[in-house]
Design a protein around this motif. Structure first.
Motif, PDB file in Angstrom:
ATOM      1  N   THR A  16       6.184 -11.010   7.680  1.00 15.34           N
ATOM      2  CA  THR A  16       6.795  -9.662   8.031  1.00 15.34           C
ATOM      3  C   THR A  16       5.550  -8.692   7.528  1.00 15.34           C
ATOM      4  OG1 THR A  16       7.752  -9.155   6.105  1.00 15.34           O
ATOM      5  CG2 THR A  16       8.907 -10.309   7.797  1.00 15.34           C
ATOM      6  N   TRP A  17       5.337  -7.696   8.533  1.00 16.46           N
ATOM      7  CA  TRP A  17       4.588  -6.448   8.417  1.00 16.46           C
ATOM      8  C   TRP A  17       5.437  -5.216   8.345  1.00 16.46           C
ATOM      9  CZ3 TRP A  17       2.946 -10.982  10.170  1.00 16.46           C
ATOM     10  CH2 TRP A  17       1.703 -11.351   9.708  1.00 16.46           C
ATOM     11  N   GLU A  18       5.686  -4.414   7.412  1.00 15.94           N
ATOM     12  CA  GLU A  18       6.366  -3.286   7.497  1.00 15.94           C
ATOM     13  C   GLU A  18       5.496  -1.876   7.227  1.00 15.94           C
ATOM     14  OE1 GLU A  18       9.965  -2.979   5.192  1.00 15.94           O
ATOM     15  OE2 GLU A  18      10.477  -4.974   5.498  1.00 15.94           O
ATOM     16  N   ARG A  19       5.829  -0.867   7.892  1.00 17.28           N
ATOM     17  CA  ARG A  19       5.254   0.355   7.640  1.00 17.28           C
ATOM     18  C   ARG A  19       6.290   1.471   7.796  1.00 17.28           C
ATOM     19  NH1 ARG A  19       2.406   0.509  12.335  1.00 17.28           N
ATOM     20  NH2 ARG A  19       0.491  -0.353  11.421  1.00 17.28           N
TER      21      ARG A  19
ATOM     22  N   SER B  39       4.834  11.018   2.999  1.00 19.77           N
ATOM     23  CA  SER B  39       4.563   9.701   2.094  1.00 19.77           C
ATOM     24  C   SER B  39       4.383   8.651   3.210  1.00 19.77           C
ATOM     25  CB  SER B  39       5.607   9.034   1.192  1.00 19.77           C
ATOM     26  OG  SER B  39       6.954   8.758   1.821  1.00 19.77           O
ATOM     27  N   TYR B  40       3.394   7.383   2.791  1.00 16.55           N
ATOM     28  CA  TYR B  40       3.324   6.215   3.515  1.00 16.55           C
ATOM     29  C   TYR B  40       3.349   5.044   2.588  1.00 16.55           C
ATOM     30  CZ  TYR B  40       0.457   2.784   6.289  1.00 16.55           C
ATOM     31  OH  TYR B  40       0.161   1.748   6.914  1.00 16.55           O
ATOM     32  N   PHE B  41       4.203   4.003   3.165  1.00 19.06           N
ATOM     33  CA  PHE B  41       4.433   2.811   2.422  1.00 19.06           C
ATOM     34  C   PHE B  41       4.088   1.525   3.489  1.00 19.06           C
ATOM     35  CE2 PHE B  41       7.633  -0.159   0.373  1.00 19.06           C
ATOM     36  CZ  PHE B  41       6.859  -0.591  -0.648  1.00 19.06           C
ATOM     37  N   GLU B  42       3.328   0.782   3.073  1.00 17.66           N
ATOM     38  CA  GLU B  42       3.053  -0.594   3.853  1.00 17.66           C
ATOM     39  C   GLU B  42       3.401  -1.767   2.995  1.00 17.66           C
ATOM     40  OE1 GLU B  42       0.439  -2.603   7.380  1.00 17.66           O
ATOM     41  OE2 GLU B  42       0.085  -0.532   6.387  1.00 17.66           O
ATOM     42  N   TYR B  43       4.156  -2.611   3.520  1.00 21.69           N
ATOM     43  CA  TYR B  43       4.630  -3.856   2.931  1.00 21.69           C
ATOM     44  C   TYR B  43       4.352  -5.033   3.668  1.00 21.69           C
ATOM     45  CZ  TYR B  43       7.576  -6.259  -0.641  1.00 21.69           C
ATOM     46  OH  TYR B  43       7.950  -7.054  -1.504  1.00 21.69           O
ATOM     47  N   ILE B  44       3.477  -5.889   3.057  1.00 21.23           N
ATOM     48  CA  ILE B  44       3.227  -7.035   4.030  1.00 21.23           C
ATOM     49  C   ILE B  44       3.558  -8.607   3.332  1.00 21.23           C
ATOM     50  CG2 ILE B  44       1.147  -8.577   4.893  1.00 21.23           C
ATOM     51  CD1 ILE B  44      -0.273  -5.577   5.199  1.00 21.23           C
ATOM     52  N   THR B  45       4.367  -9.365   3.775  1.00 19.53           N
ATOM     53  CA  THR B  45       4.728 -10.454   3.225  1.00 19.53           C
ATOM     54  C   THR B  45       4.327 -11.888   3.839  1.00 19.53           C
ATOM     55  OG1 THR B  45       6.688  -9.574   2.118  1.00 19.53           O
ATOM     56  CG2 THR B  45       6.583 -12.041   2.344  1.00 19.53           C
ATOM     57  N   THR B  46       3.479 -12.619   3.432  1.00 21.69           N
ATOM     58  CA  THR B  46       2.978 -13.863   4.311  1.00 21.69           C
ATOM     59  C   THR B  46       3.001 -14.850   3.381  1.00 21.69           C
ATOM     60  OG1 THR B  46       0.714 -13.409   3.654  1.00 21.69           O
ATOM     61  CG2 THR B  46       1.269 -12.552   5.696  1.00 21.69           C
ATOM     62  N   TYR B  47       3.217 -16.338   3.909  1.00 20.30           N
ATOM     63  CA  TYR B  47       3.284 -17.491   3.103  1.00 20.30           C
ATOM     64  C   TYR B  47       2.136 -18.283   3.463  1.00 20.30           C
ATOM     65  CZ  TYR B  47       7.711 -16.051   1.810  1.00 20.30           C
ATOM     66  OH  TYR B  47       8.986 -15.355   1.639  1.00 20.30           O
TER      67      TYR B  47
ATOM     68  N   TYR C  34       0.756  -1.077   0.122  1.00 20.33           N
ATOM     69  CA  TYR C  34      -0.110   0.069  -0.101  1.00 20.33           C
ATOM     70  C   TYR C  34       1.216   1.177   0.054  1.00 20.33           C
ATOM     71  CZ  TYR C  34      -3.318  -3.334   1.890  1.00 20.33           C
ATOM     72  OH  TYR C  34      -4.112  -4.642   2.239  1.00 20.33           O
ATOM     73  N   ASN C  35       0.644   2.134  -0.870  1.00 16.78           N
ATOM     74  CA  ASN C  35       1.581   3.397  -0.916  1.00 16.78           C
ATOM     75  C   ASN C  35       0.602   4.693  -0.900  1.00 16.78           C
ATOM     76  OD1 ASN C  35       1.375   2.612  -3.974  1.00 16.78           O
ATOM     77  ND2 ASN C  35       1.678   4.893  -4.040  1.00 16.78           N
ATOM     78  N   ALA C  36       0.905   5.783  -0.267  1.00 12.08           N
ATOM     79  CA  ALA C  36       0.541   6.974  -0.621  1.00 12.08           C
ATOM     80  C   ALA C  36       1.213   8.172  -0.357  1.00 12.08           C
ATOM     81  CB  ALA C  36      -0.886   6.941   0.503  1.00 12.08           C
ATOM     82  N   ASP C  37       1.261   9.225  -1.103  1.00  9.56           N
ATOM     83  CA  ASP C  37       1.983  10.296  -0.928  1.00  9.56           C
ATOM     84  C   ASP C  37       1.202  11.691  -0.998  1.00  9.56           C
ATOM     85  OD1 ASP C  37       3.146  11.550  -3.843  1.00  9.56           O
ATOM     86  OD2 ASP C  37       2.933   9.470  -3.857  1.00  9.56           O
ATOM     87  N   LEU C  38       1.712  12.616  -0.446  1.00 10.36           N
ATOM     88  CA  LEU C  38       1.011  14.043  -0.495  1.00 10.36           C
ATOM     89  C   LEU C  38       2.300  14.812  -0.703  1.00 10.36           C
ATOM     90  CD1 LEU C  38      -1.523  15.998  -0.570  1.00 10.36           C
ATOM     91  CD2 LEU C  38      -0.961  15.879   2.067  1.00 10.36           C
TER      92      LEU C  38
END
Length: 525
Positions: free
Chosen positions: A251-254, A210-218, A188-192
């Motif tokens: 992993t979950w990153e923000r 800006s905001y960036f979220e990266y989720i990786t699952t198996y 997910y990404n957003a920037d102003l």
């Protein structure tokens, strides 16, 4: 190995996954329909862009309303059961310029054969025959990409979503073929941004958040090693995995970033640029399922279950980065220009790093330009390199420092004829504190050093008004200082040629040749 030394931006915002330090091992391609242009800066760029602008910076610019003629739709089908459908729309909603994009697709992916893998080696030691090799590599996946772009005057808001599902794991997480495991990533990404705000006749200001979220699952755990694998933990001890060595490191990153850039034009002959910013890089959750653990005697087989966070591959981590930089573009004499800049980054987990750069440009004639460029850059250790624990393959090292590179380059650009342009670049570089795995068990450390030199020749020639020929040749040689041998990965020779023929208005026929030669493996591989 993971190509963490190239910084990739989307609309100026880093796409770096902090766990690995690259765009994520589950990148799985990026569609081009919504891309307006791709900007490339070769060489070290940390003086402006900070971490990971080590060997270059790639900025992917998505389309705005002005790049899209109303509504466009497209379909594509190809080999490996590849299929895509997409739509683009550009227009206005009230006072806002609007661009929207949606794409859905899937592919079974390239299925090239692998003759032997890491399990083949284990089979040789343990007298087993459980490797999936010879077998095909697995890179299939499903994909969804969507984005929205809203602009009004100097204000712009962008947001996007990217899904890669049913993602197969290539050559396997531990270099053993895995036809079973499946991954899933969501971004997910957003920037102003507020750009080119006039504070006074000589001052301009730009602001970005800006905001960036990266989720990786198996959803289906990966097989580090296949069913029946026998792993040697010492010369006299082995562990059997009847159902395979299984794991799901989720992993979950923000990432939240804010920055301000000011430019000053009031000093004659100079263009000054100043920037400040803060990055909040937060791996706020980790989760692991696995059927092994490390007991008093080493690696042990267990039942498949979720493990406590403190016993998993990595506990949640957070990194705060604050930075400041300045740059001056100085027209120091007729036909001479000097660009010089420096940036300081302060990291909450390993301290500060300062990186300068300078470029002297001489317009020797109307047709000839010469440049001498120096730059220093760094790559920050990833979270897995610093903090990985309980990993059967690699361990983290909390004392890691950044990798550092110093590069010197000389470049000539010659407009031979109105229809012909020639460029020559000659470079040398030195890397130190390279982050590599060493010891037993394998642990990341700053043990590497490497030097290299090379050249590149580029030619652009308009054969006819509607026929263009582009070509380049690159040579490089990189030496690992510890072994004195080729450092590997990069080819000694690379030849590229392309011809474009616009034979009918609106139609273009192109052909290209890409030849890569003498690419060695890394020493010890």
């Amino acid at each position: 190995e993971f190509n963490a030394q190239t910084l990739v931006l989307q609309n100026g915002v880093p796409m770096t996954m902090m766990f690995i330090g690259n765009r994520g091992n589950a990148w799985a391609g990026l569609p081009l329909e919504n891309i307006a242009r791709i900007e490339v800066i070769r060489g070290p760029g940390s003086a402006l862009y900070g971490a990971d602008a080590y060997s270059g910076v790639i900025n992917i610019i998505t389309k705005s309303a002005s790049d899209i003629a109303g509504t466009e739709v497209g379909l594509r089908a190809g080999s490996f059961r590849t299929a895509d459908a997409w739509g683009l729309h550009g227009g206005k909603i009230g006072v806002f310029d609007v661009a929207a994009y949606l794409r859905v697709g899937s592919t079974e992916g390239f299925t090239g054969q692998v003759d032997s893998d890491a399990q083949s080696i284990n089979d040789g030691f343990a007298s087993t025959h459980v490797s999936h090799a010879p077998g095909s590599v697995s890179v299939g996946h499903g994909a969804v990409d969507g984005s929205i772009d809203l602009a009004y005057d100097k204000l712009r808001f962008r947001a996007g979503y990217r899904l890669r599902d049913r993602l197969e794991l290539g050559g396997g997480a531990a270099s053993a073929l895995d036809p079973v495991g499946r991954g899933k990533t969501e971004r997910y990404n957003a920037d102003l941004s507020l750009n080119d705000l006039e504070l006074s006749p000589n001052w301009r200001l730009g602001l970005t958040a800006s905001y960036f979220e990266y989720i990786t699952t198996y959803p289906i755990p990966l097989q580090a090693y296949p069913p029946g694998a026998v792993i040697a933990t010492s010369p006299s001890t082995t562990v059997s995995f009847p159902e395979g060595m299984l794991g799901a490191p989720n992993t979950w990153e923000r990432q939240q970033r804010v920055s301000a850039v000011a430019s000053y034009l009031g000093w004659q002959g100079h263009r000054l640029r100043f920037g400040v910013g803060q990055d909040d890089l937060n791996m706020y959750r980790t989760q692991e399922f696995k059927n092994f653990t490390f007991g008093p005697s080493g690696l042990e087989l267990t039942s498949m279950a979720e493990v406590p966070v403190e016993d998993s591959f990595l506990i949640p981590r957070r990194r705060i980065v604050r930075y400041v930089y300045a740059q001056d573009e100085w027209s120091l004499a007729r036909d001479w220009a000097l660009t010089a800049g420096v940036r300081h980054d302060r990291y909450s987990d390993f301290g500060g790093t300062t990186n300068p750069r300078a470029a002297l440009v001489w317009d020797a004639s109307v047709d000839l330009t010469a440049k001498v460029l120096y730059g220093r850059a760094f790559r920050a250790p990833s979270f897995s390199e610093r903090y990985s624990i309980n990993n059967p393959v690699l361990r983290g090292n909390p004392d890691l420092k950044p990798e550092v590179i110093n590069t010197l380059e000389t470049m000539f650009s010659w407009q031979v004829k109105p229809e012909t342009q020639l460029q020559l670049s000659v470079f040398r570089y030195a890397m130190r504190d390279i982050i590599r795995a060493a010891g037993t068990p394998q642990t990341w450390s700053n043990t590497g050093a490497q030097t290299g030199r090379g050249l590149e020749v580029e030619v652009t020639h308009d054969v006819l008004r509607n026929v263009r020929l582009v070509g380049n040749y690159a040579f490089q040689r990189s030496i690992d200082e510890a072994s004195g041998e080729d450092a590997g990965y990069a080819p000694h020779h690379h030849v590229f040629a392309r011809v474009d023929w616009g034979f009918v208005s609106g139609l273009l026929l192109s052909g290209q040749v890409n030849y890569v030669a003498d690419r060695a493996r890394a020493s010890g591989d």
